[in-house]
Design an enzyme around this catalytic site. Structure first.
Site, PDB file in Angstrom:
ATOM      1  N   CYS A 342      35.639  54.376  36.860  1.00 45.02           N
ATOM      2  CA  CYS A 342      34.549  53.743  36.326  1.00 45.02           C
ATOM      3  C   CYS A 342      34.473  55.483  35.015  1.00 45.02           C
ATOM      4  O   CYS A 342      34.869  55.272  34.871  1.00 45.02           O
ATOM      5  CB  CYS A 342      34.237  54.297  37.499  1.00 45.02           C
ATOM      6  SG  CYS A 342      31.467  54.254  36.818  1.00 45.02           S
ATOM      7  N   HIS A 452      34.003  51.215  41.858  1.00 45.57           N
ATOM      8  CA  HIS A 452      34.266  51.443  43.133  1.00 45.57           C
ATOM      9  C   HIS A 452      34.683  50.928  44.157  1.00 45.57           C
ATOM     10  O   HIS A 452      34.678  49.836  44.747  1.00 45.57           O
ATOM     11  CB  HIS A 452      32.954  52.061  43.099  1.00 45.57           C
ATOM     12  CG  HIS A 452      32.409  53.062  41.888  1.00 45.57           C
ATOM     13  ND1 HIS A 452      32.740  53.915  41.942  1.00 45.57           N
ATOM     14  CD2 HIS A 452      31.123  52.895  40.786  1.00 45.57           C
ATOM     15  CE1 HIS A 452      32.684  55.112  40.750  1.00 45.57           C
ATOM     16  NE2 HIS A 452      31.031  53.671  40.239  1.00 45.57           N
TER      17      HIS A 452
END
Length: 534
Positions: A342, A452
């Site tokens: 991310c 994630h």
């Protein structure tokens, strides 16, 4: 019929409210009741994506898992994500509501947000038989109580019977229990039906006199003493549960050049580290030694360096530059393995641009290890996703299974420069195509992804570790975990120990529900043997 409500309050932060709430959810579910968790307001940088593609606190997602139900945005209608010392991003019903200072939030939350909380709770209460609510911090923060929407005001709204929990591992548990109750108003105090002591380790006989004295002092019964439960494969709510790295280097035994040594993984301990639970499954692997590091020495000795997610990506990038960690990573990268998750992936690119000032206004040069640029946007992307790697090769090693599974929570849009290779192709919410994700270097030793939870998938994690070890000519892992099974076992162990420790008959009675004592395995076996004998 409106659900019955039980609430877990704490004498402070990190006393174990989240896991005890999860335990109660699992216990009620095991006894056949439809149960759901609820926390009106959560402050955490650990978040999860619901099936609706909305954002809630990670702890409530775990509690929903414990209850055996899908996580819903109504289980945590307000999520506060600190953006620094003086302001936070406020997420309401899974969407960004605004970025405000603490003072602004306290002034506005009763008028603007309490109706949202009420509506979300009512929706849940109409769908389930039992709601297990979790408080935040302490209900006795007298400077904040006027605008409280998560502790005693919420208990009154739900008409909840409350269990007050103190953490003996921190010390001063009796003083904290007494002080909390003394600072509550008389009507609030009536809602607290009993207390429990959490994280106990030692000789229980030494605790008994203190328990009896505090029971007499507060005129409340102790419902039990919950033991310290080591090695639970369950995430903590926030970075208070993150084990700090106090080492300047890996232990000597782990730096020797032996084929069966642990794989050394260094996760950069960013100041605004978000979703550190991404790495719980890696930490639990027997063949891995994982450190959350902040020194160049740890990076130099690592086999894999991971840049994690960040709530303040540019600020954390600038912090790395001030700390000299950017130079350490650039020196390491030509011969090592680098991963970005991310915000960490955004840092691996060439630039991060934030024209709207969502996090840090302006444009900043990033590490330049991947040919991508990121532009911060007003709209946050929040969704579960699955897909597969664009090519089934990682760290120069072929993979048998290139499938991926995880979730996205980010505000950046990433663009590819000429010659860039994307890491994977994803389908959002397991349906419509979401297109390209991430980026991977030509030699496959550096990659980034917006996903994630990517390491929670057993197949990908096992192949990731196998490929990394093969890159360094280390032996294949002798033992590999099945993460989802470990989590399920941990939830059952947590519920079993809490059910043994607490007076569950009293807690069920608070909810107006009958309680049946579980038949132990030993008792069950004895009964079967007696039946055979007869």
């Amino acid at each position: 019929m409106r659900a019955r409500a039980i609430m877990v309050l704490g004498t402070g932060s990190h006393v174990g409210k989240s896991l005890l709430t999860a335990a109660l959810c699992r216990i009620f579910a095991q006894h056949g009741y439809r149960v759901a968790p609820f926390k009106s307001q959560n402050m955490s940088l650990n978040s999860a994506a619901t099936v609706e593609g909305l954002e809630i606190g990670r702890a409530q997602a775990l509690q929903a898992e414990a209850a055996g139900v899908a996580a819903s945005v109504h289980m945590n209608p307000i999520l506060i994500k600190p953006s620094g010392d003086h302001s936070s991003q406020v997420v309401v019903r899974g969407k960004i509501w605004g970025r405000v200072t603490a003072a602004e939030y306290h002034r506005r939350r009763i008028q603007e947000l309490l109706p949202v909380v009420q509506e979300s709770y009512d929706i849940l209460a109409s769908q389930y038989e039992v709601i297990v609510l979790e408080g935040a911090g302490s209900p006795a923060e007298i400077n904040l109580k006027q605008h409280d929407i998560v502790n005693m005001r919420m208990a009154e709204m739900a008409d909840a019977k409350c269990l007050l929990v103190g953490d003996i591992d921190r010390g001063g548990v009796f003083a904290s229990l007494l002080g909390t109750l003394e600072l509550l108003e008389p009507e609030e105090r009536k809602r607290v039906r009993g207390f429990a002591i959490n994280k106990f380790r030692g000789d229980a006989s030494l605790l008994k006199p203190g328990v009896e004295m505090i029971e007499d002092r507060v005129q409340r019964l102790c419902l039990g003493v919950v033991p310290w439960l080591p090695s639970l494969m369950l995430e903590e709510e926030d970075s208070l549960g993150l084990p700090p790295s106090t080492q300047s280097q890996w232990p000597i035994a782990q730096t020797r050049n032996s084929e069966d040594r642990p794989l050394r993984i260094a996760v950069i301990g960013l100041p605004s580290f978000s979703n550190f639970t991404d790495f719980d499954s890696l930490r639990a692997e027997p063949s891995v030694s994982l450190l959350f590091c902040r020194t160049a020495e740890e990076i130099a000795q690592a086999d894999v360096v991971i840049l994690p997610g960040s709530k303040q990506t540019v600020d954390d990038l600038l912090w790395m530059k001030r700390s000299g960690l950017d130079v350490a990573i650039l020196r390491y990268a030509p011969t090592g393995l680098v991963v970005g998750i991310c915000g960490g992936m955004q840092m691996l690119g060439e630039t991060i641009e934030d024209p709207s000032g969502m996090e840090h206004e302006g444009s900043v040069a990033a590490l330049g290890l991947l040919p991508i640029r990121t532009i911060m946007q007003m709209e946050k992307v929040t969704r579960n996703a699955q897909g597969e790697m664009a090519e089934a090769v990682l760290f120069g090693q072929p993979l048998k299974d290139a499938k991926l599974d995880g979730y996205e929570i980010h505000i950046g849009h990433t663009e590819y420069k000429a010659g860039a290779k994307h890491f994977s192709i994803l389908s959002a919410d397991r349906s419509a195509s979401a297109g390209k994700d991430g980026c991977i270097s030509a030699d496959t030793t550096i990659f980034g992804t917006y996903l994630h939870g990517i390491f929670d998938d057993d197949s990908f994690r096992h192949q990731f570790l196998g490929a990394a070890r093969a890159y360094y000519k280390l032996s294949a892992p002798r033992e590999l975990n099945l993460w989802k099974q470990l989590r399920e076992d941990s939830l059952n162990r947590l519920a079993r120990e809490v059910e043994k420790a607490l007076d569950m008959r009293a807690i069920f009675d608070w909810a107006g529900l009958p309680y049946t004592v579980p038949v132990s395995e030993d008792t069950s076996a004895l009964s079967q043997n007696e039946g055979v004998t007869q």
